[in-house]
Scaffold this motif. Structure first.
Motif, mmCIF file in Angstrom:
data_model
loop_
_atom_site.group_PDB
_atom_site.id
_atom_site.type_symbol
_atom_site.label_atom_id
_atom_site.label_comp_id
_atom_site.label_asym_id
_atom_site.label_seq_id
_atom_site.Cartn_x
_atom_site.Cartn_y
_atom_site.Cartn_z
ATOM 1 N N ALA A 17 0.746 -1.161 -0.074
ATOM 2 C CA ALA A 17 -0.058 0.023 0.138
ATOM 3 C C ALA A 17 0.994 1.409 -0.059
ATOM 4 O O ALA A 17 0.484 2.339 -0.887
ATOM 5 N N ALA A 18 1.787 1.374 0.760
ATOM 6 C CA ALA A 18 2.920 2.341 0.786
ATOM 7 C C ALA A 18 3.531 2.506 -0.433
ATOM 8 O O ALA A 18 3.541 3.962 -0.923
ATOM 9 N N HIS A 19 4.024 1.565 -0.899
ATOM 10 C CA HIS A 19 4.731 1.587 -2.211
ATOM 11 C C HIS A 19 3.776 2.246 -3.372
ATOM 12 O O HIS A 19 4.318 3.318 -4.133
ATOM 13 N N ASP A 20 2.479 1.863 -3.518
ATOM 14 C CA ASP A 20 1.655 2.253 -4.717
ATOM 15 C C ASP A 20 1.241 3.568 -4.384
ATOM 16 O O ASP A 20 1.232 4.341 -5.447
ATOM 17 N N LEU A 21 1.071 3.997 -3.261
ATOM 18 C CA LEU A 21 0.725 5.437 -2.797
ATOM 19 C C LEU A 21 1.706 6.388 -3.305
ATOM 20 O O LEU A 21 1.530 7.385 -3.835
ATOM 21 N N ALA A 22 3.151 5.815 -2.736
ATOM 22 C CA ALA A 22 4.223 6.719 -2.864
ATOM 23 C C ALA A 22 4.566 6.920 -4.378
ATOM 24 O O ALA A 22 4.924 8.011 -4.866
ATOM 25 N N LEU A 23 4.229 5.812 -5.325
ATOM 26 C CA LEU A 23 4.522 6.003 -6.664
ATOM 27 C C LEU A 23 3.670 6.812 -7.365
ATOM 28 O O LEU A 23 4.214 7.435 -8.163
ATOM 29 N N SER A 24 2.524 6.929 -6.744
ATOM 30 C CA SER A 24 1.427 7.803 -7.582
ATOM 31 C C SER A 24 1.625 9.392 -7.124
ATOM 32 O O SER A 24 0.700 10.020 -7.312
ATOM 33 N N GLY A 25 2.476 9.704 -6.128
ATOM 34 C CA GLY A 25 2.766 10.824 -5.851
ATOM 35 C C GLY A 25 2.079 11.430 -4.500
ATOM 36 O O GLY A 25 2.317 12.495 -4.136
ATOM 37 N N HIS A 26 1.660 10.481 -3.704
ATOM 38 C CA HIS A 26 1.045 10.899 -2.563
ATOM 39 C C HIS A 26 2.236 10.942 -1.582
ATOM 40 O O HIS A 26 3.065 10.200 -1.428
#
Length: 394
Positions: A17-26
């Motif tokens: 979850a952290a990876h996906d969100l960070a990758l999308s700029g959050h």
């Protein structure tokens, strides 16, 4: 606000979850307790490797055969056609996922979650810092609770989160004998259905390259987990192997009816109860749970609609509800007695059962391509359950 999302728990679900969100700029904070390794056989299917871009360096073994062992010692070897089951060591695999999330932009914190507070400035995750022991807080708009089967976030924030059923799993990681033995094959997973090992679940011997995971699980609080594991080690001729570490933890048995609090919290992974019935498989479903939780959190951040948090459960169930339903029925039918377990292993002799089981495992979908095979399996399943076919017949 310091962060868009705070993820509590850094296992496969939280790290994904952290990876996906960070990758999308959050802006993401990942809070994890250091040093905890979950007891786990470590099996991952090819679909996980592909969907989550897992490098081959994380695969410590590639399994080509699964052996089912009945209470009377009957052995059924099931070849894994056109592929393999990958094995990972959770000690290294989980940290790989956390590092990958940090490389994508998530900020890591090490400590223990204590509670969530709210005020005009936002939602605050309160935690105790591991290094200093001080109480600190992380401010955000959305919290993802990915802190395991007995999730404190779920207990505090989500209706029903304190009542999830679970088995207690225990395993020992040992140094594996080089080249294997007459009872241990480094290319084969052994699954032991025997009430002397577990009265309501199963035991496992899973190769991890230079090491092996030997363990079992049970809902029965009277079961001596360490003795059962010692018996399993002796059965597999691994009793004298050096023990590297021992681990125990709960494994949930049923997805929660609700995964969000209708405000600012959504659950993922074991905290939401997404471990497959019957097989106990959790890594793939945990990572999918993390991904759909990230999708729900991102949707809520963009739209401002609280109802978007429900996307996590709806997206997960849309794809996996059928598999969970079938596996739950299988567990209820066959795990209740040694007689039933004997019949289950007997059923595994059927070539259609073998092929459809592993096609479903590898692809994480119920196979619909061969309806006649499904009918045949259904008839045989009924015959085994009713005793029309003897459990001793091959």
């Amino acid at each position: 606000m310091d962060y868009d999302v705070v993820v509590v728990g850094g296992g496969p679900s939280g790290a994904t979850a952290a990876h996906d969100l960070a990758l999308s700029g959050h802006r993401v904070a990942l809070l994890d307790r250091a040093g905890r390794i979950k007891p786990c056989g470590g099996a991952i299917p090819p679909r996980l490797i592909a969907d989550f871009d897992i490098p081959d360096t994380q695969i410590v073994a590639k399994i080509t055969t699964a052996r089912m062992i009945s209470p009377t010692g009957r052995k059924v070897d099931i070849p894994i056609e056109n592929g393999f089951v990958g094995m990972v060591d959770r000690e290294n695999f989980d940290e790989f996922l956390r590092v990958r999330a940090a490389d994508a932009g998530a900020e890591r914190f090490t400590g223990t979650y204590t509670k969530i507070e709210r005020d005009a400035q936002g939602t605050h995750v309160i935690y105790r810092d591991k290094e200093t022991g001080d109480t600190r807080r992380l401010t955000c708009a959305v919290v993802i609770g990915a802190d395991g089967a007995r999730s404190n976030v779920a207990r505090d924030e989500v209706k029903g989160g304190d009542r999830i059923p679970y088995v207690i799993a225990y395993h020992e990681i040992v140094e594996a004998p080089e080249g294997g033995t007459d009872a241990y094959d480094p290319d084969r997973c052994d699954v032991v259905y025997d009430g002397r090992i577990s009265p309501d679940f199963y035991g496992w011997v899973f190769p991890h390259g230079k090491s092996a995971s030997i363990g079992m699980g049970s809902m029965d609080k009277e079961v001596d987990l360490k003795k059962a594991t010692a018996d399993l080690r002796a059965f597999s001729h691994l009793a004298n192997c050096k023990t590297i570490r021992r681990e125990g933890a709960p494994i949930p048995l049923k997805p929660l009816d609700r995964w969000d609090n209708g405000r600012d919290v959504v659950l993922a992974g074991d905290a939401a109860g997404v471990v497959a019935p019957s097989s106990g498989e959790g890594i793939y479903y945990a990572m999918v749970g993390g991904r759909v939780a990230a999708t729900a959190a991102a949707a809520k951040l963009q739209s401002g609609r609280i109802k978007d948090l429900d996307l996590a459960r709806r997206l997960f169930m849309r794809e996996h509800k059928g598999v969970f339903k079938v596996l739950s029925a299988m567990q209820n039918a066959y795990y209740r007695s040694d007689e039933r377990r004997e019949r289950f292993v007997s059923l595994c002799h059927d070539i259609d059962v073998q092929r459809l089981t592993f096609e479903a495992y590898m692809n994480k979908k119920l196979v619909k391509a061969r309806p006649l095979a499904h009918i045949k399996i259904g008839v045989k399943n009924l015959a085994h359950l009713t005793g029309l076919i003897s459990a001793t017949r091959v």
